[in-house]
Enzyme design. Sequence first.
Site, PDB file in Angstrom:
ATOM      1  N   ASP A  67      83.487  -3.882 -38.784  1.00  0.00           N
ATOM      2  CA  ASP A  67      83.103  -5.217 -39.218  1.00  0.00           C
ATOM      3  C   ASP A  67      84.225  -6.237 -39.042  1.00  0.00           C
ATOM      4  O   ASP A  67      85.376  -5.883 -38.785  1.00  0.00           O
ATOM      5  CB  ASP A  67      82.645  -5.180 -40.684  1.00  0.00           C
ATOM      6  CG  ASP A  67      83.505  -4.274 -41.566  1.00  0.00           C
ATOM      7  OD1 ASP A  67      84.667  -4.017 -41.201  1.00  0.00           O
ATOM      8  OD2 ASP A  67      83.028  -3.825 -42.609  1.00  0.00           O
ATOM      9  N   ASN A 135      80.365  -1.055 -55.142  1.00  0.00           N
ATOM     10  CA  ASN A 135      78.905  -1.173 -55.266  1.00  0.00           C
ATOM     11  C   ASN A 135      78.177  -0.245 -54.297  1.00  0.00           C
ATOM     12  O   ASN A 135      76.976  -0.370 -54.096  1.00  0.00           O
ATOM     13  CB  ASN A 135      78.467  -2.632 -55.035  1.00  0.00           C
ATOM     14  CG  ASN A 135      78.803  -3.129 -53.639  1.00  0.00           C
ATOM     15  OD1 ASN A 135      79.330  -2.385 -52.812  1.00  0.00           O
ATOM     16  ND2 ASN A 135      78.499  -4.383 -53.365  1.00  0.00           N
ATOM     17  N   HIS A 137      78.707  -0.029 -51.016  1.00  0.00           N
ATOM     18  CA  HIS A 137      78.523  -0.502 -49.638  1.00  0.00           C
ATOM     19  C   HIS A 137      79.335   0.328 -48.641  1.00  0.00           C
ATOM     20  O   HIS A 137      80.373   0.893 -48.984  1.00  0.00           O
ATOM     21  CB  HIS A 137      78.796  -2.012 -49.494  1.00  0.00           C
ATOM     22  CG  HIS A 137      80.232  -2.431 -49.507  1.00  0.00           C
ATOM     23  ND1 HIS A 137      80.645  -3.656 -49.991  1.00  0.00           N
ATOM     24  CD2 HIS A 137      81.367  -1.834 -49.080  1.00  0.00           C
ATOM     25  CE1 HIS A 137      81.938  -3.781 -49.858  1.00  0.00           C
ATOM     26  NE2 HIS A 137      82.406  -2.686 -49.303  1.00  0.00           N
ATOM     27  N   GLU A 142      75.466  -4.162 -47.859  1.00  0.00           N
ATOM     28  CA  GLU A 142      75.455  -4.300 -49.317  1.00  0.00           C
ATOM     29  C   GLU A 142      74.170  -3.712 -49.912  1.00  0.00           C
ATOM     30  O   GLU A 142      73.196  -3.486 -49.177  1.00  0.00           O
ATOM     31  CB  GLU A 142      75.541  -5.797 -49.675  1.00  0.00           C
ATOM     32  CG  GLU A 142      76.757  -6.518 -49.098  1.00  0.00           C
ATOM     33  CD  GLU A 142      78.048  -6.239 -49.878  1.00  0.00           C
ATOM     34  OE1 GLU A 142      78.132  -5.234 -50.607  1.00  0.00           O
ATOM     35  OE2 GLU A 142      78.992  -7.041 -49.739  1.00  0.00           O
TER      36      GLU A 142
HETATM   37  C1  F6R Z   1      86.059  -2.311 -44.226  1.00  0.00           C
HETATM   38  C2  F6R Z   1      84.803  -1.817 -44.752  1.00  0.00           C
HETATM   39  C3  F6R Z   1      84.531  -1.779 -46.222  1.00  0.00           C
HETATM   40  C4  F6R Z   1      85.598  -1.028 -47.011  1.00  0.00           C
HETATM   41  C5  F6R Z   1      85.246  -0.997 -48.489  1.00  0.00           C
HETATM   42  C6  F6R Z   1      86.343  -0.336 -49.317  1.00  0.00           C
HETATM   43  O1  F6R Z   1      86.076  -2.259 -42.811  1.00  0.00           O
HETATM   44  O2  F6R Z   1      83.980  -1.478 -43.982  1.00  0.00           O
HETATM   45  O3  F6R Z   1      83.281  -1.158 -46.431  1.00  0.00           O
HETATM   46  O4  F6R Z   1      85.709   0.268 -46.516  1.00  0.00           O
HETATM   47  O5  F6R Z   1      85.049  -2.295 -48.965  1.00  0.00           O
HETATM   48  O6  F6R Z   1      87.473  -1.134 -49.294  1.00  0.00           O
HETATM   49  P1  F6R Z   1      88.863  -0.618 -49.874  1.00  0.00           P
HETATM   50  O7  F6R Z   1      89.283   0.527 -49.033  1.00  0.00           O
HETATM   51  O8  F6R Z   1      89.797  -1.786 -49.758  1.00  0.00           O
HETATM   52  O9  F6R Z   1      88.590  -0.214 -51.290  1.00  0.00           O
END
Ligand code: F6R
Length: 240
Positions: A67, A135, A137, A142
């Site tokens: 992303d 959450n 995701h 989401e």
């Molecule tokens: C980032 C991504 C997000 C993160 C998720 C966890 O490329 O795809 O889904 O993996 O938000 O983020 P952290 O590792 O910062 O807790």
Amino acid sequence: MQIIKVKNYQEMSDKAAKLLIEQVSLKPTSTVCFATGSTPIGMYKNLILASNNNQVDFSKMLTFNLDEYIGLAPEHSQSYQNFMHKQLFDQINVNSQNIHFPSGVGDITQNIENYNQVLENYSPLDFTILGIGTNGHIAFNEPGCDFESQTQLIDLTNETIQSNARFFDDINDVPKQAISMGIKSILNAKQIILLASGKAKAQAIYDAIKGPYTTKCPASALQVHGNVTFIIDEEAASLL
Ligand code: F6R
């Protein structure tokens, strides 16, 4: 689904790096999809170390990313492209021509089409690394997302904006939208690893593994994938 419980963040990072090094050693031209965020940074440090010690050669690996924020150019300090260069790509011998990224600037509809085409050209990717949001995701899919989705434009939830505000000077600077691989594109990979560390991820991990298969927890989509490994530390596994 395989679940590897490890003691802490370091052991999670070690195990994850070992799996990717094995993959690239077996197949130097592996197609690998990377995640950003705090979780994989330790894994990436291990990959840099292994590369510097000539334990692995990344020169033929093809990279993809899950992303990117809408409106942040690659040079922006908080763009995911910049993150990947700083945290990994600039410190290993990956060939810059082998790096693929969804673009968050310019004509987004065209960018979505282009990235879907890139993913189709290399389909199925060999190895995908995921983190998980509090959450549930994965990438920026989401709660309530469509499990049949490919690359798409996403409105970030307030929870995600607040959680990601730690990387920005001001919460108002956090982009409200992202371009993200969809659940269908993610599940297309041959092998997926999901990393999680810390108490804040415990509920999401429980919902993803033990909860129902539901769009309320996007990571529960992984339940139907044939080769997914959760590498989770004691705190993230504490509700299982
Ligand atoms: C980032 C991504 C997000 C993160 C998720 C966890 O490329 O795809 O889904 O993996 O938000 O983020 P952290 O590792 O910062 O807790």
